[in-house]
Scaffold this motif. Structure first.
Motif, PDB file in Angstrom:
ATOM      1  N   ARG A   1      46.787  14.465 -10.119  1.00  0.00           N
ATOM      2  CA  ARG A   1      45.640  14.602  -9.125  1.00  0.00           C
ATOM      3  C   ARG A   1      45.610  16.027  -8.596  1.00  0.00           C
ATOM      4  N   TYR A   2      46.733  16.560  -8.421  1.00  0.00           N
ATOM      5  CA  TYR A   2      46.378  18.037  -7.732  1.00  0.00           C
ATOM      6  C   TYR A   2      46.238  18.951  -8.939  1.00  0.00           C
TER       7      TYR A   2
ATOM      8  N   ARG B   1      37.789  10.110  -9.383  1.00  0.00           N
ATOM      9  CA  ARG B   1      37.943  10.158  -8.035  1.00  0.00           C
ATOM     10  C   ARG B   1      38.003  11.644  -7.586  1.00  0.00           C
ATOM     11  N   THR B   2      38.606  12.554  -8.274  1.00  0.00           N
ATOM     12  CA  THR B   2      38.459  13.920  -8.057  1.00  0.00           C
ATOM     13  C   THR B   2      37.149  14.695  -8.289  1.00  0.00           C
ATOM     14  N   ARG B   3      36.335  14.263  -9.237  1.00  0.00           N
ATOM     15  CA  ARG B   3      35.048  14.779  -9.129  1.00  0.00           C
ATOM     16  C   ARG B   3      34.141  14.333  -8.132  1.00  0.00           C
TER      17      ARG B   3
ATOM     18  N   ARG C   1      43.969  18.273 -11.542  1.00  0.00           N
ATOM     19  CA  ARG C   1      42.690  18.172 -11.748  1.00  0.00           C
ATOM     20  C   ARG C   1      42.004  18.780 -10.625  1.00  0.00           C
ATOM     21  N   LEU C   2      42.440  18.478  -9.272  1.00  0.00           N
ATOM     22  CA  LEU C   2      41.939  18.922  -8.038  1.00  0.00           C
ATOM     23  C   LEU C   2      41.644  20.489  -8.130  1.00  0.00           C
TER      24      LEU C   2
ATOM     25  N   GLU D   1      35.235  13.687  -5.220  1.00  0.00           N
ATOM     26  CA  GLU D   1      35.633  14.358  -3.807  1.00  0.00           C
ATOM     27  C   GLU D   1      35.267  15.831  -3.881  1.00  0.00           C
TER      28      GLU D   1
ATOM     29  N   THR E   1      39.144  21.418 -11.120  1.00  0.00           N
ATOM     30  CA  THR E   1      37.990  21.085 -10.694  1.00  0.00           C
ATOM     31  C   THR E   1      37.234  21.772  -9.516  1.00  0.00           C
TER      32      THR E   1
ATOM     33  N   VAL F   1      41.728   8.588 -11.884  1.00  0.00           N
ATOM     34  CA  VAL F   1      42.070  10.147 -11.003  1.00  0.00           C
ATOM     35  C   VAL F   1      40.870  11.200 -11.371  1.00  0.00           C
ATOM     36  N   ASP F   2      40.440  11.127 -12.759  1.00  0.00           N
ATOM     37  CA  ASP F   2      39.381  12.218 -12.920  1.00  0.00           C
ATOM     38  C   ASP F   2      38.104  11.909 -12.284  1.00  0.00           C
TER      39      ASP F   2
END
Length: 344
Positions: A28-29, A302-304, A31-32, A306, A35, A299-300
């Motif tokens: 997650r971190y 949710r990251t987008r 990708r965060l 966010e 992104t 995760v992808d």
């Protein structure tokens, strides 16, 4: 493996003492970070960490986080480390946009801000200067008997500055609980390593100061995590300064204004196609069956969402008013309204 009721499957062992949830949190971190740096609202003055996200996230993940935990000092390409420590995307965007509600209330840009409760100390722009600063901070940990560690990043170009060597020597003599992450990312702005120092590995620079040093593949997320975890444990146990060189690559220019005309195109292509840290991490996760594709897809998504929400929140927020410029500059400033009408 079989049983009386038939064949059963055994769960594959997880790496480096990490749980499945932690492996997904690291993803997650990663990708965060990527992104957040790819959104289209902040363009000028953006220093992307493309190709280096793995070492920033993995090294920070090895620290003790939370109030009274460890402290790290990032450079401009260590955004991922700040996100691991607890910085929020909306704060980062407000900071870059110089918004009134940003961490520095529009007084600064980039990652030049602090949150010592979360555990990160904003950098000084002059390269190398955070080495002596973090030496001083970790010396206080030692003098107070606090089981805390400091972690500081330095680029290959920064290791050629005088303050790097002065700070490193001081920290070594004082046996400070400091971990130095030296990023061999190939380009100090436009200068390659072979034009600024004769050693092959940055780790060689630590040996003259009596410091334990190691080199690790900076695009192998789990290898960086394991190496940093060991260095942090040694520093916390009183073994003094630990020096970890991460071999990685800066795939974007110094900042968005840099067209990288000095970089061989095939070099960029190879690092993008064959040695991307996120692609390599995903491959490890799936090959070893530590997670499933749907876990990563979740995760992808949710990251987008966010990052989209953080961007929508910050983009139309107001800039700071002129009369708010002086509070925080003077110890006891006059009333802001009087300053404004005096033209100060």
């Amino acid at each position: 493996m079989t049983s009386r009721t038939g064949p059963t499957t055994q769960s594959p062992p997880l790496p480096a003492g990490l749980t499945r949830e932690q492996l997904l949190e690291i993803y997650r971190y990663l990708r965060l970070t990527r992104t957040l740096e790819r959104q289209s609202k902040v363009i000028g003055g953006l220093f992307r960490s493309l190709g280096q996200e793995g070492e920033s996230v993995a090294s920070a993940y090895a620290l003790e986080r939370g109030k009274h935990g460890d402290i790290l000092s990032p450079l401009i390409r260590n955004l991922g480390s700040m996100l691991v420590m607890g910085a929020r995307p909306v704060e980062i965007l407000r900071q870059y946009m110089a918004k009134a509600e940003g961490p520095t209330r529009g007084r600064e840009l980039n990652v030049h801000f602090n949150d010592l409760e979360l555990g990160y100390l904003g950098q000084i722009s002059h390269l190398g200067d955070m080495i002596p600063v973090m030496a001083g901070i970790t010396l206080t940990f030692k003098l107070r008997g606090e089981p805390r560690v400091g972690l500081v990043y330095i680029g290959d170009g920064g290791t050629s500055t005088g303050t790097f060597h002065e700070g490193l020597n001081f920290a070594a003599v004082q046996r400070c609980p400091l971990v130095v992450i030296a990023e061999y990312n190939r380009w100090a702005y436009s200068t390659p390593p072979e034009k600024q120092f004769a050693v092959k590995d940055l780790a060689d620079k630590a040996k003259g100061y009596g410091i334990a040093a190691a080199t690790v593949d900076g695009n192998d997320v789990l290898a960086v995590y394991q190496a940093t975890k060991l260095a942090v444990e040694r520093a916390r146990a009183g073994a003094g300064v630990q020096f970890l060189e991460v071999k990685t690559y800066r795939r974007k220019g110094h900042a968005e204004h840099d067209d990288q005309h000095y970089v061989p195109p095939d070099e960029l292509d190879w690092w993008a196609k064959e040695n991307d840290p996120i692609d390599r991490y995903v491959k490890q996760l799936l090959q070893h069956e530590w997670v499933e594709e749907r876990d990563l897809s979740g995760v992808d998504e949710r990251t987008r969402a966010e990052i989209d929400e953080a961007t929508d929140t910050s983009v139309d927020e107001p800039l700071p008013q002129g009369e708010t410029a002086l509070p925080g500059v003077y110890v006891n400033p006059p009333a802001a309204d009087r300053l404004w009408f005096r033209g100060l």
